[in-house]
Design a protein around this motif. Structure first.
Motif, PDB file in Angstrom:
ATOM      1  N   MET A 135       0.822  -1.207   0.000  1.00 24.91           N
ATOM      2  CA  MET A 135       0.000   0.000   0.000  1.00 24.91           C
ATOM      3  C   MET A 135       0.860   1.262   0.000  1.00 24.91           C
ATOM      4  O   MET A 135       0.611   2.188  -0.780  1.00 24.91           O
ATOM      5  N   ARG A 136       1.860   1.306   0.872  1.00 27.84           N
ATOM      6  CA  ARG A 136       2.715   2.496   0.944  1.00 27.84           C
ATOM      7  C   ARG A 136       3.411   2.770  -0.382  1.00 27.84           C
ATOM      8  O   ARG A 136       3.444   3.904  -0.866  1.00 27.84           O
ATOM      9  N   SER A 137       3.987   1.720  -0.975  1.00 29.53           N
ATOM     10  CA  SER A 137       4.755   1.901  -2.206  1.00 29.53           C
ATOM     11  C   SER A 137       3.854   2.222  -3.397  1.00 29.53           C
ATOM     12  O   SER A 137       4.179   3.092  -4.205  1.00 29.53           O
ATOM     13  N   VAL A 138       2.715   1.548  -3.504  1.00 29.24           N
ATOM     14  CA  VAL A 138       1.813   1.788  -4.639  1.00 29.24           C
ATOM     15  C   VAL A 138       1.254   3.207  -4.583  1.00 29.24           C
ATOM     16  O   VAL A 138       1.198   3.902  -5.606  1.00 29.24           O
ATOM     17  N   ILE A 139       0.848   3.663  -3.404  1.00 30.64           N
ATOM     18  CA  ILE A 139       0.310   5.020  -3.263  1.00 30.64           C
ATOM     19  C   ILE A 139       1.359   6.058  -3.651  1.00 30.64           C
ATOM     20  O   ILE A 139       1.087   7.011  -4.393  1.00 30.64           O
ATOM     21  N   LEU A 140       2.586   5.886  -3.151  1.00 33.49           N
ATOM     22  CA  LEU A 140       3.661   6.817  -3.486  1.00 33.49           C
ATOM     23  C   LEU A 140       3.962   6.816  -4.982  1.00 33.49           C
ATOM     24  O   LEU A 140       4.065   7.870  -5.618  1.00 33.49           O
ATOM     25  N   LEU A 141       4.083   5.628  -5.563  1.00 30.26           N
ATOM     26  CA  LEU A 141       4.459   5.514  -6.971  1.00 30.26           C
ATOM     27  C   LEU A 141       3.359   5.985  -7.913  1.00 30.26           C
ATOM     28  O   LEU A 141       3.645   6.524  -8.985  1.00 30.26           O
ATOM     29  N   LEU A 142       2.114   5.804  -7.523  1.00 33.15           N
ATOM     30  CA  LEU A 142       1.016   6.341  -8.328  1.00 33.15           C
ATOM     31  C   LEU A 142       1.070   7.869  -8.356  1.00 33.15           C
ATOM     32  O   LEU A 142       0.814   8.493  -9.391  1.00 33.15           O
ATOM     33  N   PHE A 143       1.419   8.456  -7.222  1.00 28.25           N
ATOM     34  CA  PHE A 143       1.560   9.908  -7.178  1.00 28.25           C
ATOM     35  C   PHE A 143       2.728  10.364  -8.049  1.00 28.25           C
ATOM     36  O   PHE A 143       2.625  11.372  -8.757  1.00 28.25           O
ATOM     37  N   VAL A 144       3.828   9.624  -7.988  1.00 28.98           N
ATOM     38  CA  VAL A 144       4.999   9.953  -8.815  1.00 28.98           C
ATOM     39  C   VAL A 144       4.621   9.900 -10.294  1.00 28.98           C
ATOM     40  O   VAL A 144       4.980  10.794 -11.076  1.00 28.98           O
ATOM     41  N   ILE A 145       3.911   8.846 -10.694  1.00 22.62           N
ATOM     42  CA  ILE A 145       3.465   8.736 -12.087  1.00 22.62           C
ATOM     43  C   ILE A 145       2.550   9.901 -12.442  1.00 22.62           C
ATOM     44  O   ILE A 145       2.641  10.476 -13.536  1.00 22.62           O
ATOM     45  N   TYR A 146       1.679  10.274 -11.515  1.00 20.27           N
ATOM     46  CA  TYR A 146       0.724  11.365 -11.758  1.00 20.27           C
ATOM     47  C   TYR A 146       1.431  12.690 -12.034  1.00 20.27           C
ATOM     48  O   TYR A 146       1.037  13.431 -12.946  1.00 20.27           O
ATOM     49  N   ILE A 147       2.478  13.005 -11.258  1.00 21.59           N
ATOM     50  CA  ILE A 147       3.137  14.306 -11.427  1.00 21.59           C
ATOM     51  C   ILE A 147       4.132  14.319 -12.586  1.00 21.59           C
ATOM     52  O   ILE A 147       4.619  15.390 -12.947  1.00 21.59           O
ATOM     53  N   THR A 148       4.424  13.156 -13.174  1.00 25.87           N
ATOM     54  CA  THR A 148       5.352  13.149 -14.314  1.00 25.87           C
ATOM     55  C   THR A 148       4.761  13.854 -15.531  1.00 25.87           C
ATOM     56  O   THR A 148       5.490  14.242 -16.435  1.00 25.87           O
ATOM     57  N   LYS A 149       3.451  14.034 -15.552  1.00 27.78           N
ATOM     58  CA  LYS A 149       2.832  14.738 -16.682  1.00 27.78           C
ATOM     59  C   LYS A 149       3.256  16.201 -16.719  1.00 27.78           C
ATOM     60  O   LYS A 149       3.084  16.874 -17.737  1.00 27.78           O
ATOM     61  N   SER A 150       3.822  16.686 -15.596  1.00 27.48           N
ATOM     62  CA  SER A 150       4.274  18.073 -15.542  1.00 27.48           C
ATOM     63  C   SER A 150       5.725  18.224 -16.003  1.00 27.48           C
ATOM     64  O   SER A 150       6.228  19.336 -16.108  1.00 27.48           O
ATOM     65  N   LEU A 151       6.408  17.105 -16.258  1.00 23.65           N
ATOM     66  CA  LEU A 151       7.794  17.171 -16.713  1.00 23.65           C
ATOM     67  C   LEU A 151       7.862  17.596 -18.174  1.00 23.65           C
ATOM     68  O   LEU A 151       7.109  17.084 -19.007  1.00 23.65           O
ATOM     69  N   THR A 152       8.751  18.505 -18.475  1.00 22.09           N
ATOM     70  CA  THR A 152       8.853  19.015 -19.845  1.00 22.09           C
ATOM     71  C   THR A 152       9.585  18.041 -20.768  1.00 22.09           C
ATOM     72  O   THR A 152       9.303  17.979 -21.958  1.00 22.09           O
ATOM     73  N   LYS A 153      10.525  17.296 -20.219  1.00 21.75           N
ATOM     74  CA  LYS A 153      11.278  16.333 -21.029  1.00 21.75           C
ATOM     75  C   LYS A 153      10.570  14.982 -21.003  1.00 21.75           C
ATOM     76  O   LYS A 153      10.531  14.308 -19.979  1.00 21.75           O
ATOM     77  N   ARG A 154      10.015  14.608 -22.133  1.00 22.31           N
ATOM     78  CA  ARG A 154       9.201  13.389 -22.191  1.00 22.31           C
ATOM     79  C   ARG A 154      10.003  12.126 -21.923  1.00 22.31           C
ATOM     80  O   ARG A 154       9.480  11.168 -21.362  1.00 22.31           O
TER      81      ARG A 154
END
Length: 214
Positions: A135-154
């Motif tokens: 649970m801890r790792s999946v929640i954290l990693l889902l958030f990380v994936i979510y904020i990657t859409k803000s990265l300019t370098k694809r």
């Protein structure tokens, strides 16, 4: 608007799936398949060392450190919505996991364990269902994936997503290989983590627009 309700749909589907598995576990209907998979992967060999590394990455101490670093980053970049979203998501996820463990009180496949924080025991039994590591790792990693859409370098975003997905698979798997959780523990943990993430995302994005990391 449709995207926001899609979050809610994913939340409900995963929540219903979790409840279904939880009830099957409570009545002992998953025990046979859990034992079968446990015996199937009992001889891990060289694979065991890698699984120990994966389980350490998903430990409470590692997740706490990464969560703190992310929160500091969001605070420094003045991303208040993401900061409070991630704070609520993380703290709520820990409390949700603890509540579910105390409610179901499923014994672990191996010896009885106590909850430890930085090597110190809290004198509380660490129950098996659902997996806290997962649970801890999946929640954290889902958030990380979510904020990657803000990265300019694809290409960086793609690397982050690939690594995150790899960890979402490897960390839960390590808990079964190391014989500290049943398969149903980690499957249920993944489902409730996804449900919790998208439920929180629906609540926050319903009121606030998505934000970009600068």
């Amino acid at each position: 608007m449709w995207i926001k309700y899609r979050y809610l749909i994913i939340n409900l589907i995963c929540l219903i799936s979790f409840i279904t598995i939880a009830e099957l576990v409570r009545w002992g209907h998953t025990f046979s398949i859990d034992l079968f998979i446990r015996e199937l992967i009992q001889d891990a060999g060289l694979f065991l060392g890698f699984m120990k590394v994966m389980t350490e990455i998903g430990s409470g101490e590692s997740i706490l450190l990464l969560t703190t670093l992310l929160l500091v980053l969001l605070w420094l970049k003045s991303e208040s919505t993401l900061f409070w979203f991630f704070s609520f998501l993380s703290v709520g996820g820990v409390l949700l996991n603890l509540g579910l463990k105390l409610f179901y009180q499923r014994e672990r496949p191996g010896e009885e364990r106590e909850i430890e924080v930085f090597g110190s025991s809290l004198d509380l039994i660490s129950y098996s269902f659902p997996s806290g590591h997962t649970m801890r790792s999946v929640i954290l990693l889902l958030f990380v994936i979510y904020i990657t859409k803000s990265l300019t370098k694809r290409w960086i975003a793609k690397v982050v997503i690939i690594i995150s997905i790899f960890l979402i698979i490897s960390i839960p798997l390590s808990r079964v290989v190391l014989d500290v959780h049943y398969t149903s523990d980690i499957v249920a943990a993944i489902l409730i983590s996804i449900s919790w993430f998208y439920g929180c995302l629906f609540l926050f994005e319903k009121k606030f627009p998505p934000m970009k990391l600068r």
